[in-house]
Design a protein around this motif. Sequence first.
Motif, PDB file in Angstrom:
ATOM      1  N   LEU A   3      -3.312  41.131  -4.058  1.00  0.00           N
ATOM      2  CA  LEU A   3      -2.074  41.331  -3.311  1.00  0.00           C
ATOM      3  C   LEU A   3      -1.390  40.007  -2.989  1.00  0.00           C
ATOM      4  N   ASP A   4      -0.046  40.034  -2.964  1.00  0.00           N
ATOM      5  CA  ASP A   4       0.713  38.844  -2.568  1.00  0.00           C
ATOM      6  C   ASP A   4       0.984  38.833  -1.067  1.00  0.00           C
ATOM      7  N   MET A   5       1.172  40.029  -0.517  1.00  0.00           N
ATOM      8  CA  MET A   5       1.539  40.120   0.905  1.00  0.00           C
ATOM      9  C   MET A   5       0.969  41.401   1.483  1.00  0.00           C
ATOM     10  N   ILE A   6       0.544  41.314   2.743  1.00  0.00           N
ATOM     11  CA  ILE A   6       0.136  42.533   3.463  1.00  0.00           C
ATOM     12  C   ILE A   6       0.962  42.615   4.742  1.00  0.00           C
ATOM     13  N   ILE A  23       0.623  47.866   4.446  1.00  0.00           N
ATOM     14  CA  ILE A  23       1.307  47.961   3.148  1.00  0.00           C
ATOM     15  C   ILE A  23       0.898  46.740   2.325  1.00  0.00           C
ATOM     16  N   GLY A  24       0.334  46.995   1.160  1.00  0.00           N
ATOM     17  CA  GLY A  24      -0.038  45.904   0.263  1.00  0.00           C
ATOM     18  C   GLY A  24       1.021  45.759  -0.824  1.00  0.00           C
ATOM     19  N   ILE A  25       1.475  44.520  -1.003  1.00  0.00           N
ATOM     20  CA  ILE A  25       2.584  44.274  -1.937  1.00  0.00           C
ATOM     21  C   ILE A  25       2.100  43.358  -3.058  1.00  0.00           C
ATOM     22  N   ARG A  29       6.508  44.792  -5.546  1.00  0.00           N
ATOM     23  CA  ARG A  29       6.450  46.247  -5.367  1.00  0.00           C
ATOM     24  C   ARG A  29       5.324  46.644  -4.424  1.00  0.00           C
ATOM     25  N   ILE A  30       5.447  47.856  -3.912  1.00  0.00           N
ATOM     26  CA  ILE A  30       4.379  48.370  -3.058  1.00  0.00           C
ATOM     27  C   ILE A  30       3.219  48.789  -3.961  1.00  0.00           C
ATOM     28  N   PHE A  31       2.047  48.196  -3.675  1.00  0.00           N
ATOM     29  CA  PHE A  31       0.889  48.432  -4.530  1.00  0.00           C
ATOM     30  C   PHE A  31      -0.069  49.423  -3.891  1.00  0.00           C
ATOM     31  N   VAL A  32      -0.159  49.355  -2.545  1.00  0.00           N
ATOM     32  CA  VAL A  32      -1.104  50.231  -1.869  1.00  0.00           C
ATOM     33  C   VAL A  32      -0.657  50.473  -0.431  1.00  0.00           C
ATOM     34  N   LEU A  33      -0.912  51.693   0.029  1.00  0.00           N
ATOM     35  CA  LEU A  33      -0.705  52.045   1.435  1.00  0.00           C
ATOM     36  C   LEU A  33      -2.063  52.484   1.957  1.00  0.00           C
ATOM     37  N   VAL A  43       0.046  37.408   5.357  1.00  0.00           N
ATOM     38  CA  VAL A  43      -0.184  38.633   6.136  1.00  0.00           C
ATOM     39  C   VAL A  43       0.810  38.637   7.295  1.00  0.00           C
ATOM     40  N   ILE A  44       1.573  39.720   7.371  1.00  0.00           N
ATOM     41  CA  ILE A  44       2.597  39.803   8.424  1.00  0.00           C
ATOM     42  C   ILE A  44       2.165  40.845   9.441  1.00  0.00           C
ATOM     43  N   ASP A  45       2.149  40.431  10.678  1.00  0.00           N
ATOM     44  CA  ASP A  45       1.708  41.329  11.754  1.00  0.00           C
ATOM     45  C   ASP A  45       2.877  42.231  12.166  1.00  0.00           C
TER      46      ASP A  45
END
Length: 467
Positions: A3-6, A23-25, A29-33, A43-45
């Motif tokens: 993942l690039d961003m959570i 949300i995993g990006i 694109r959205i890769f996983v919820l 990682v964004i809180d």
Amino acid sequence: MPLDMIIKGGTVVTATDRFRSDIGIEDGRIFVLARNLEGAPEVIDASGLLVIPGGIDSHVHLDQPGSPGIVMADNFETGTRSAAVGGNTTVLPFCLQAKGQTLREAITEYERKAEGNCHVDVAFHLIISDPTPQVLGQELPALIEEGYTSIKIFMTYDDLVLRDRDILEVLAVARRHGALVMVHAEGYDTIKFLTDQLERQGNTAPFFHGPSRPVVVEREATHRAISLAELVDTDIMIVHVSNRQAMEEIRRAQQRGLAIYGETCPQYLVLTENDMDRAGMEGAKYVCSPPPRDVDSQLACWEGLQQGVFEVFSSDHCPFRYEDEAGKNNAKGRRSFRYVPNGIPGIAARMPILFSEGVSKGRISLNRFVALTSTNHAKRYGLYPQKGTIAVGADADLVLWDDKKKVTLTHDLLQDGCDYTPYEGMEVTGWPVRTIMKGRTIVVDGVVSESRIGTQLKRTLPRLKTY
Ligand code: DUC
Ligand code: ZN
Ligand code: ZN
């Protein structure tokens, strides 16, 4: 998981659901919820925040030429900057065909203006002002095929008005090729008649913009547009609906099973004709078409939003500076309201106003808010499910929304190219604190990234009932 961003700990809201999820990006694109995601460099809180699909504003005017000497206040850079500040990740501006111009020439011009300058994604509607046999027979079908799948037509304005016969021809082409026609429903002759009369009586202040195009003018044109669409058996979208009678025309058509859709805008929820009744030229700041009406009209627009008569809520952002000879307070405009350019800014204020007046005050649900500001635009204009939802595979266009944050709207906050906002001083509850586009933060706490990563989108055919 690469993942690039959570985005962690937020409450995800779509047009239909609301659930706690990270949300995993990956790769924009959205890769996983899922809950408890880990392992991304960023990682964004989002705890305590709502996470909603990026706003889609399907009715904005940017860098559009108008009357001689008048200049629109926003180009693509400033307009899309303000859009991002207000929680939008996609806008649909208009590409206006000048008389005598081919559609292809118009598109080339607008796409050149947009290229490299956009903070959010962009897809153009076409405005057809010159429906020649060449335009209707060759250009338009080819362009619909290429993804320009929505067309606006006007029933008023000297340079834009189409006669009923021309409207029918455009509708017929749209029907054949699966495009959606958006209609500006105000009657040309009635407005001319009333404008001439008001001027003869010396009623020339900005306030008289309203009386020059009263409700009946809009209702008649709305009815006529619906009748023409019924005749051709095609879908249409009546844009910027301002009042009860027009709303009821659309509702009746829908109840008869016709494929008629409606749009309303912030100005019809929170402004009235009294706003145009201000000292000197101040009223010009509120001049738009159709004009803001009265309190019952506002209630009718709410009813339309609540009952599904209106399926999209757009800004109709059409900005002109106030203190500017090329804007609202111009020499001819001081002589007559006829020359005050029609349109007001609202691209950044749209979502906060609907959230605050709608969700915070209990008029609409959170899911309906998402549908009205994002999902329905994507579906109706051929961008779904790439845009307009939070789902695996969709673009990671997301807004972290603080539903408790109280903000006083001021022009500075909105960061557009105008020099005022018609909503100055309005208190809103609920604010976009971070806008993420294709997995990259483009605005955080009002600070806009200078990356300008907006691209021009390819659209598919819209979801229509008659095609
Ligand atoms: N129509 C619009 O859609 N926007 C601004 C002015 C107008 O007449
Ligand atoms: Zn219009
Ligand atoms: Zn408009």
